[in-house]
Design an enzyme around this catalytic site. Structure first.
Site, mmCIF file in Angstrom:
data_model
loop_
_atom_site.group_PDB
_atom_site.id
_atom_site.type_symbol
_atom_site.label_atom_id
_atom_site.label_comp_id
_atom_site.label_asym_id
_atom_site.label_seq_id
_atom_site.Cartn_x
_atom_site.Cartn_y
_atom_site.Cartn_z
ATOM 1 N N LYS A 177 0.828 -1.207 0.000
ATOM 2 C CA LYS A 177 0.000 0.000 0.000
ATOM 3 C C LYS A 177 0.873 1.272 0.000
ATOM 4 C CE LYS A 177 -3.583 -2.394 -0.436
ATOM 5 N NZ LYS A 177 -4.295 -3.219 0.476
HETATM 6 C C1 PLP Z 1 -5.510 -4.191 0.581
HETATM 7 C C2 PLP Z 1 -6.985 -3.961 0.578
HETATM 8 C C3 PLP Z 1 -7.810 -4.397 1.617
HETATM 9 C C4 PLP Z 1 -7.311 -5.281 2.735
HETATM 10 O O1 PLP Z 1 -6.316 -4.711 3.473
HETATM 11 P P1 PLP Z 1 -5.559 -5.573 4.606
HETATM 12 O O2 PLP Z 1 -4.883 -4.523 5.419
HETATM 13 O O3 PLP Z 1 -4.606 -6.470 3.897
HETATM 14 O O4 PLP Z 1 -6.592 -6.314 5.365
HETATM 15 C C5 PLP Z 1 -9.142 -4.066 1.586
HETATM 16 N N1 PLP Z 1 -9.661 -3.353 0.576
HETATM 17 C C6 PLP Z 1 -8.913 -2.940 -0.464
HETATM 18 C C7 PLP Z 1 -9.552 -2.129 -1.546
HETATM 19 C C8 PLP Z 1 -7.548 -3.241 -0.499
HETATM 20 O O5 PLP Z 1 -6.810 -2.838 -1.545
#
Ligand code: PLP
Length: 378
Positions: A177
């Site tokens: 992210k």
């Molecule tokens: C990465 C992501 C998630 C999940 O995030 P985690 O921290 O891995 O649980 C949820 N929604 C979207 C749109 C994502 O890109």
């Protein structure tokens, strides 16, 4: 290999981790508290709640809103599976909504209106690729139908407008992210009642935590609800504090690289469509393109890989994943399917240089069979 995404971690993060180890206090202490405050301030909020993941954040939000069996929640299918999973965790039903178009692959307001029933209780917006949904439109819709508005803001940390759409927003600090704590997440809510409920549910429904009991004379606690263990620890919060300082600069770099991609693709790969437009407010989480209908996407992926460029697809639509298509067969979402069949995600992260962007576009132009342009970009 130029990767689609890559975390930026170094000496500052290492020092922050060492300081936590030396401190002897490893979970839910001062660093988590400070991380929550700095993250909230960045989004113009009074407080935020740090949790173990964005998935946990979404679950806690829906749980605190009282959404449960018999309820429906509108979600895009063009998202990571966790958005829909969180709806199932609370026993409600995710109702998949199509995207507007290949050019604007955000959840369609018209399709949401068409799929809204007397059972619909909430809508989860996803700021796909970092591009923000239209706040006024969705707020008006949610008001008119008496729905809770929730943001899955996993792609859009660091923009002050994010977290202001509705009841609450969920963020992710997973390794790919815009900023990372390895695993981690946060919630922004402007509702006191909701934040009290979420804080308690984050840690087993307990009325006090280990730190508070250390500071008070009473070792006693009560449990007032069925809670979870969705806490964040001090090590992650310490890394998160370092990353938060760097996030605005990284998001600027992402924006510059995205704009450069747009210019070069328009010039050298005119058959390729780049969704949204350069002025769209975005945290530029990923750089999606839409390849021509006639192009063989797998062959493009292979040729780019040969040129040292990793690509991925965002996303295999959730309604077409085996688990979901078994649960809810025949969910036609033509725009989502068209987009997902032709989408390709190019590398975008703050460790990249303009020369990397040139190399990717050059390789893409060659793969698309536009050899005349190669020397011009190189
Ligand atoms: C990465 C992501 C998630 C999940 O995030 P985690 O921290 O891995 O649980 C949820 N929604 C979207 C749109 C994502 O890109």
């Amino acid at each position: 290999m130029l990767l689609v995404s890559e975390p930026v971690l170094g000496a500052d993060e290492r020092a922050a981790l060492a300081a936590v180890i030396d401190s002897g206090w490893v979970t839910m202490g001062d660093r988590v508290h400070e991380f929550e405050q700095v993250f909230a301030r960045m989004h113009g909020a009074d407080e935020s709640i740090a949790v173990g993941s964005c998935t946990a954040a979404l679950h806690l939000i829906l749980h605190a809103l009282g959404i449960g069996p018999g309820d429906e929640v509108l979600v895009p299918s063009l998202t990571f599976v966790a958005t829909a999973n969180a709806v199932l965790y609370v026993g409600a039903r995710p109702v998949f909504v199509d995207v507007d178009s290949t050019a604007v692959p955000l959840m369609s307001l018209d399709d949401a209106k068409a799929k809204c029933t007397s059972r619909t209780k909430a809508v989860i917006l996803v700021h796909f690729a970092g591009y923000l949904a239209d706040r006024e439109d969705w707020q008006a819709f949610a008001r008119s139908k008496d729905l809770h508005l929730v943001e899955d803001a996993a792609h859009a940390p660091g923009l002050p407008a994010v977290g202001t759409f509705g009841e609450a927003a969920a963020f992710s600090f997973y390794g790919n992210k815009n900023m990372t704590t390895a695993e981690g997440g946060a919630i922004i809510t402007r509702s006191r009642a909701l934040s009290d409920m979420i804080r308690r549910a984050r840690s087993h429904g307990m009325t006090s935590n280990t730190r508070q009991r250390l500071a008070s004379r009473s070792p006693d606690y009560d449990v007032t609800m069925l809670g979870f263990n969705y806490r964040m620890d001090e090590l992650r919060a310490a890394v998160g504090l370092v990353q938060l300082r760097k996030l605005p600069g990284w998001n600027d770099t992402r924006r510059h690289l995205s704009h450069y991609y747009r210019r070069l693709i328009l010039e050298f790969c005119p058959s390729v469509m780049v969704p949204f437009d350069a002025s769209w407010l975005s945290a530029h989480h990923i750089f999606p393109i839409v390849v021509p209908k006639a192009a063989d996407r797998q062959s493009l992926i292979d040729q780019l890989r040969e040129a040292g460029v990793q690509t991925t697809v965002h996303y295999p639509p959730v309604h077409r994943l085996t688990f979901y298509s078994d649960l809810y067969p025949s969910t036609p979402l033509p725009n989502t399917e068209d987009f997902a069949q032709r989408e390709l995600t190019l590398p975008l992260h703050p460790g990249m240089t303009p020369a990397d962007v040139e190399h990717v576009v050059h390789s893409l132009a060659v793969a698309l069979g536009a050899p005349l342009l190669t020397s011009a970009v190189a």
